[in-house]
Design a protein around this motif. Structure first.
Motif, PDB file in Angstrom:
ATOM      1  N   LYS B  12     -11.463   6.941  -5.175  1.00 44.25           N
ATOM      2  CA  LYS B  12     -10.250   6.141  -5.277  1.00 44.25           C
ATOM      3  C   LYS B  12     -10.515   4.914  -6.151  1.00 44.25           C
ATOM      4  O   LYS B  12     -11.440   4.137  -5.888  1.00 44.25           O
ATOM      5  CB  LYS B  12      -9.799   5.669  -3.887  1.00 44.25           C
ATOM      6  CG  LYS B  12      -8.601   4.721  -3.916  1.00 44.25           C
ATOM      7  CD  LYS B  12      -7.337   5.398  -4.431  1.00 44.25           C
ATOM      8  CE  LYS B  12      -6.206   4.421  -4.641  1.00 44.25           C
ATOM      9  NZ  LYS B  12      -5.015   5.049  -5.236  1.00 44.25           N
ATOM     10  N   GLY B  53      -2.602   9.869   4.493  1.00 45.00           N
ATOM     11  CA  GLY B  53      -1.466   9.997   3.564  1.00 45.00           C
ATOM     12  C   GLY B  53      -0.856   8.672   3.148  1.00 45.00           C
ATOM     13  O   GLY B  53       0.197   8.653   2.516  1.00 45.00           O
ATOM     14  N   ILE B  54      -1.499   7.572   3.497  1.00 49.67           N
ATOM     15  CA  ILE B  54      -0.924   6.258   3.162  1.00 49.67           C
ATOM     16  C   ILE B  54      -1.311   5.835   1.748  1.00 49.67           C
ATOM     17  O   ILE B  54      -0.576   5.132   1.064  1.00 49.67           O
ATOM     18  CB  ILE B  54      -1.395   5.202   4.194  1.00 49.67           C
ATOM     19  CG1 ILE B  54      -0.896   5.616   5.582  1.00 49.67           C
ATOM     20  CG2 ILE B  54      -0.904   3.806   3.858  1.00 49.67           C
ATOM     21  CD1 ILE B  54      -1.540   4.867   6.706  1.00 49.67           C
ATOM     22  N   VAL B  55      -2.485   6.263   1.319  1.00 51.03           N
ATOM     23  CA  VAL B  55      -2.978   5.924  -0.021  1.00 51.03           C
ATOM     24  C   VAL B  55      -3.230   7.225  -0.776  1.00 51.03           C
ATOM     25  O   VAL B  55      -3.721   8.198  -0.186  1.00 51.03           O
ATOM     26  CB  VAL B  55      -4.282   5.082   0.083  1.00 51.03           C
ATOM     27  CG1 VAL B  55      -4.955   4.915  -1.262  1.00 51.03           C
ATOM     28  CG2 VAL B  55      -3.994   3.721   0.713  1.00 51.03           C
ATOM     29  N   ASN B  56      -2.870   7.238  -2.053  1.00 54.14           N
ATOM     30  CA  ASN B  56      -3.107   8.432  -2.875  1.00 54.14           C
ATOM     31  C   ASN B  56      -4.548   8.448  -3.378  1.00 54.14           C
ATOM     32  O   ASN B  56      -5.027   7.423  -3.870  1.00 54.14           O
ATOM     33  CB  ASN B  56      -2.171   8.441  -4.087  1.00 54.14           C
ATOM     34  CG  ASN B  56      -0.737   8.731  -3.693  1.00 54.14           C
ATOM     35  OD1 ASN B  56      -0.474   9.479  -2.755  1.00 54.14           O
ATOM     36  ND2 ASN B  56       0.199   8.111  -4.383  1.00 54.14           N
TER      37      ASN B  56
END
Lengths: 253, 307
Positions: B12, B53-56
């Motif tokens: 990320k 699923g909150i951050v891509n």
């Protein structure tokens, strides 16, 4: 389809309305009633009729549209902005709900509130002004289309806004002036050139005109054009919301 | 014990070019308690946020019980409950309403009996009609847990669950986590309290600068990386250490009356030989005791190690 998810968001948002009844319902009804008293009864009685309609009755579609636009935007924008602000948005983002279901819940609730409010305002207007509706089904269709479209627009503002000031910026600085200048209180045919032509660039003209046609059977612009512009704005909002979820714009880093 | 979460080469990079995760791969076993340790900014919360699923993610792949978190996000997310680090609650809602909302959001039909049991377990039943804003910090934390468990998840992420809570509540939470594990729930917790990981975890993962430095069974980690210390209190002060004892790298302390020997699990057998050698050199021992490194010391050594 996660129906329970949509229902949960919808109920949650509607519960907020009942919890803040004074602010959500009573306040907009009161302020619109004041318009009817001042412009409809007090000043309106001294003004001539427009296209055979009393001034008090003439301004009803415009005032209804003013409330509908501002309430749709404010309900939907606050509905999505507050979870972002408080941090509770994490739960919606981590839930097994699709972007469509999230939008259906938030926008559905905001549009429901706006339509309810619109109907309440119509009922209240009857106390002050005598009017009848020529095309009631078209009126309902315009109310629904406008409520959904501007709730979507409010949803976009709620996602975009990073603070409370930004949340108020577009409704107060853009939408309200456009509504006032979009023929809420006058027919645009009363304007001199070039203002009459320039006014046609104001999208709210088509909304008010369409609703006025549904009410009284006449309008400033063609009905098909009014419907077309409303549909165009609806599609533009849907496309923007779809892009927001695809990119995660300001909701998913 | 099968794998319930499979993370492969997860990376990320945020918009400001900060690389929060650098190719992390991790398998989480079904039914285990995995503690993720790491200093602030190590990437623990980013890792959890991506799985939930909150951050891509920028790269890599994650499967939850075989479901890809992007392609099969509904199936994957419905298995997960998350208690975030921040106390993010709907202040104006009642406890019951917010927990019922969470259950619905995760696609479950209403089940008042289950929610009642849940609130009772978390000592929230008496507060079910109270507005969340009227609750104490500890109670709010319980509400967050109730929300996360409202849809009966198979996996529970606890991001710093006991940060800022009192000792009593911490003990209650530990008991609750153990109970959940007994029911088969997989628990992944991040914590700053090494004591918490030491107390509860089956396995420990250490993240630093966006990399997973290690992941191992807690006991194995303590054995492999834990240092032990043998302190030998002598009858007489020892002027100098005899040469045959030099390989043991003994330290002299307390006016040469104490000899300290540091060893790890592999060197444990050397103690007997050391004692024999000391006897051979007429070094008499008055007392002796050993001390083991805590998980905290292991953790500090790991994150300080230059990479």
């Amino acid at each position: 389809m996660n129906w329970h998810g949509i229902t949960a968001i919808y109920r949650f948002e509607m519960a907020r309305t009942w919890r803040t009844l004074m602010q959500s319902i009573a306040s907009p009804v009161l302020s619109t009633s004041l318009y009817f008293i001042v412009f409809g009864t007090a000043i309106g009685s001294r003004m001539g009729s427009i296209d055979g309609i009393s001034y008090g009755a003439f301004i009803i579609p415009g005032l209804l549209m003013l409330s509908l636009l501002s309430e749709s935007i404010s309900n939907a924008s606050f509905g999505i902005f507050f979870p972002k602000f408080s941090g509770t948005i994490y739960e919606v983002l981590s839930a097994p709900v699709s972007p469509f279901e999230i939008v259906a819940g938030y926008v559905g609730a905001a549009a429901t509130k706006s339509v309810l409010l619109g109907l309440l305002i119509l009922a209240t207007a009857r106390i002050f002004v005598d009017y009848s509706i020529v095309h009631p089904l078209w009126t309902l269709l315009f109310l629904l289309l406008t409520a959904v479209t501007f709730s979507l627009f409010g949803f976009i503002i709620g996602i975009w806004a990073e603070d409370f000031q930004q949340l108020q910026l577009i409704p107060l600085m853009v939408v309200t002036p456009l509504t006032f200048l979009g023929g809420a209180f006058y027919s645009i045919s009363m304007l001199p050139e070039p203002w009459q032509t320039l006014t046609l660039f104001n999208p709210v003209v088509y909304l008010i005109s369409g609703l006025r046609w549904a009410f009284y059977g006449f309008a400033d612009v063609n009905l098909a054009l009014s419907l077309g512009m409303t549909a165009f704005f609806l599609i533009a909002c849907l496309a923007t919301v779809s892009w927001i979820f695809k990119r995660g714009y300001r909701i998913r880093s | 014990m099968g794998t319930i979460i499979e993370i492969q080469q997860l990376s990320k990079t945020y918009a400001n070019d900060f690389r929060a995760l650098k190719g992390i791969s991790l398998s989480i076993r079904r039914g285990e308690i995995l503690a993720l340790l790491g200093p602030n900014g190590a990437g623990k919360t980013t890792l959890i946020s991506i799985v939930c699923g909150i951050v891509n993610p920028s790269g890599g792949q994650i499967r939850v019980d075989g479901f890809d978190i992007n392609r099969d996000y509904r199936a994957a997310r419905s298995k997960i409950g998350l208690v975030p680090q921040e106390l993010a609650t709907d202040s104006f809602e009642s406890v019951w309403a917010t927990v019922a909302f969470s259950r619905g959001l995760f696609g479950k039909p209403p089940d008042p009996a289950y929610l009642q049991r849940l609130l009772q377990q978390l000592s929230l039943w008496d507060k079910r009609d109270a507005r969340i804003m009227a609750l104490s910090g500890g109670m709010k934390r319980r509400v967050m847990i109730a929300k996360a468990l409202s849809h009966e998840p198979e996996i529970l992420f606890l991001d710093e669950p006991t940060a800022g809570v009192d000792v009593e509540l911490r003990q209650d939470m530990w008991a609750m986590v153990r109970e959940l594990r007994e029911r088969g729930v997989t628990i992944i917790l991040t914590t700053h309290y090494i004591e918490e990981a030491e107390e509860m975890a089956d396995r420990i993962g250490v993240i630093n600068h966006g990399e997973l430095i290690l992941v191992d069974d807690k006991a194995a980690l303590m054995t492999k990386l834990g240092r032990k210390e043998l302190r030998l209190h002598l009858q007489q002060p020892l002027a100098s250490i005899p040469e045959p004892l030099h390989p043991y790298r003994l330290q002299q302390e307390e006016d040469n009356q104490v000899l300290v020997y540091h060893f790890d699990a592999q060197q444990q057998s050397a103690i007997a030989e050391l004692l024999k050698q000391m006897a051979r050199h007429d070094i008499e021992i008055r007392d002796l005791h050993t001390r083991e490194s805590s998980l905290e010391e292991i953790f500090v050594n790991l994150v300080r190690k230059p990479r």
